[in-house]
Design a protein around this motif. Structure first.
Motif, short mmCIF file in Angstrom:
data_model
loop_
_atom_site.label_atom_id
_atom_site.label_comp_id
_atom_site.label_asym_id
_atom_site.label_seq_id
_atom_site.Cartn_x
_atom_site.Cartn_y
_atom_site.Cartn_z
N ASP A 106 -63.14 1.24 13.95
CA ASP A 106 -64.54 0.92 13.97
C ASP A 106 -65.19 0.08 15.30
O ASP A 106 -64.12 -0.76 15.72
CB ASP A 106 -64.67 -0.03 12.68
N ALA A 107 -66.19 0.31 15.76
CA ALA A 107 -66.86 -0.06 16.79
C ALA A 107 -67.16 -1.66 16.30
O ALA A 107 -67.42 -2.13 15.27
CB ALA A 107 -67.98 0.63 17.26
N ILE A 108 -67.18 -2.47 17.65
CA ILE A 108 -67.61 -3.77 17.46
C ILE A 108 -68.77 -3.86 18.56
O ILE A 108 -68.73 -3.58 19.51
CB ILE A 108 -66.37 -4.76 17.72
N MET A 109 -69.48 -4.98 18.28
CA MET A 109 -70.72 -5.15 19.16
C MET A 109 -70.21 -6.34 20.22
O MET A 109 -69.68 -7.17 20.01
CB MET A 109 -71.76 -6.01 18.33
N LEU A 110 -70.27 -5.86 21.48
CA LEU A 110 -69.97 -6.77 22.47
C LEU A 110 -70.75 -6.49 23.77
O LEU A 110 -71.18 -5.27 24.21
CB LEU A 110 -68.42 -6.01 23.05
N ASN A 111 -71.43 -7.55 24.03
CA ASN A 111 -72.78 -7.71 24.88
C ASN A 111 -73.56 -6.82 24.84
O ASN A 111 -73.97 -5.90 25.59
CB ASN A 111 -71.81 -7.49 26.64
N GLY A 112 -73.99 -6.67 23.38
CA GLY A 112 -75.21 -5.82 23.03
C GLY A 112 -74.95 -4.50 22.90
O GLY A 112 -75.84 -3.66 22.49
N ALA A 113 -73.65 -3.81 22.83
CA ALA A 113 -73.39 -2.28 22.71
C ALA A 113 -72.12 -2.35 21.79
O ALA A 113 -71.28 -3.31 21.86
CB ALA A 113 -72.76 -1.90 24.03
N ASP A 114 -72.24 -1.30 21.08
CA ASP A 114 -71.00 -1.09 20.14
C ASP A 114 -70.03 -0.54 21.03
O ASP A 114 -70.12 0.46 21.60
CB ASP A 114 -71.42 -0.18 19.05
N ARG A 115 -68.76 -1.07 20.94
CA ARG A 115 -67.80 -0.40 21.55
C ARG A 115 -66.43 -0.42 20.86
O ARG A 115 -66.17 -1.07 20.02
CB ARG A 115 -67.34 -1.34 22.80
N LYS A 116 -65.90 0.95 21.04
CA LYS A 116 -64.47 1.46 20.40
C LYS A 116 -63.24 1.25 21.15
O LYS A 116 -62.12 1.23 20.92
CB LYS A 116 -64.71 2.63 19.52
N ARG A 117 -63.68 1.58 22.52
CA ARG A 117 -62.52 1.73 23.51
C ARG A 117 -62.63 0.47 24.54
O ARG A 117 -63.49 0.26 25.02
CB ARG A 117 -62.94 3.25 24.11
N PHE A 118 -61.31 0.33 24.81
CA PHE A 118 -61.16 -0.78 25.84
C PHE A 118 -60.10 -0.40 26.70
O PHE A 118 -58.98 0.14 26.31
CB PHE A 118 -60.93 -2.47 24.89
N GLN A 119 -59.86 -0.94 27.90
CA GLN A 119 -58.77 -0.83 28.81
C GLN A 119 -58.44 -2.01 29.50
O GLN A 119 -59.59 -2.84 29.96
CB GLN A 119 -59.31 0.37 29.56
N GLY A 120 -57.29 -2.29 29.80
CA GLY A 120 -57.13 -3.51 30.71
C GLY A 120 -55.44 -4.06 30.46
O GLY A 120 -54.92 -3.55 29.81
N PRO A 121 -55.08 -4.96 31.22
CA PRO A 121 -53.79 -5.48 31.03
C PRO A 121 -53.60 -6.10 29.71
O PRO A 121 -54.34 -7.03 29.20
CB PRO A 121 -53.86 -6.51 32.46
N LEU A 122 -52.44 -5.83 28.92
CA LEU A 122 -52.02 -6.31 28.03
C LEU A 122 -51.45 -7.87 28.21
O LEU A 122 -50.79 -8.08 29.44
CB LEU A 122 -50.71 -5.80 27.40
#
Length: 133
Positions: A106-122
């Motif tokens: 499920d998407a979450i609200m982050l910085n004013g936008a719904d986001r489902k996908r994330f990428q970055g260092p664990l």
């Protein structure tokens, strides 16, 4: 048809008895249903083709006897590979520092936008929480 939890309960003891660790059990729809079993050597995190074949034969015997899937399916036994799915909390700690791609159900609200996908260092885990930068 058996649930993934029931399939895992059938499969995991066979995998562990062979000296390996279960990474994931998945049922994948397609032209033919596929029961995907990913496993690894706990010491190296890898699998040899001969080991996959040996575990596949053992699993086939157990699955044929239990008959948990009520339709035709293919059994696929493999290593997680280079694009391995991280399915256990310890996977996130083991691969901390590596870049990961995460997709939420499920998407979450982050910085004013719904986001489902994330990428970055664990960053590993904190209790039951997965941390990513």
């Amino acid at each position: 048809m058996a649930s993934l939890e029931q399939l895992t309960a059938l499969i995991e003891p066979v995998v562990e008895a062979a000296g390996f660790e279960l990474v994931r059990v998945a049922l994948i729809d397609g032209p033919t249903l596929t029961l995907q079993v990913m496993l690894e050597d706990p010491a190296t995190g890898q699998m040899k083709v001969d080991d996959c074949a040996r575990v596949s034969r053992r699993l086939s015997l157990v699955l044929d006897e239990a008959d948990p899937i009520d339709s035709e399916y293919l059994l696929e036994v493999s290593s997680p590979g280079i694009d391995r799915p991280l399915t256990r909390l310890k996977d996130y700690d083991r691969w901390a520092g590596h870049v990961a791609k995460l997709e939420l159900a499920d998407a979450i609200m982050l910085n004013g936008a719904d986001r489902k996908r994330f990428q970055g260092p664990l960053l590993g885990t904190a209790g039951d929480d997965i941390r990513i930068d």
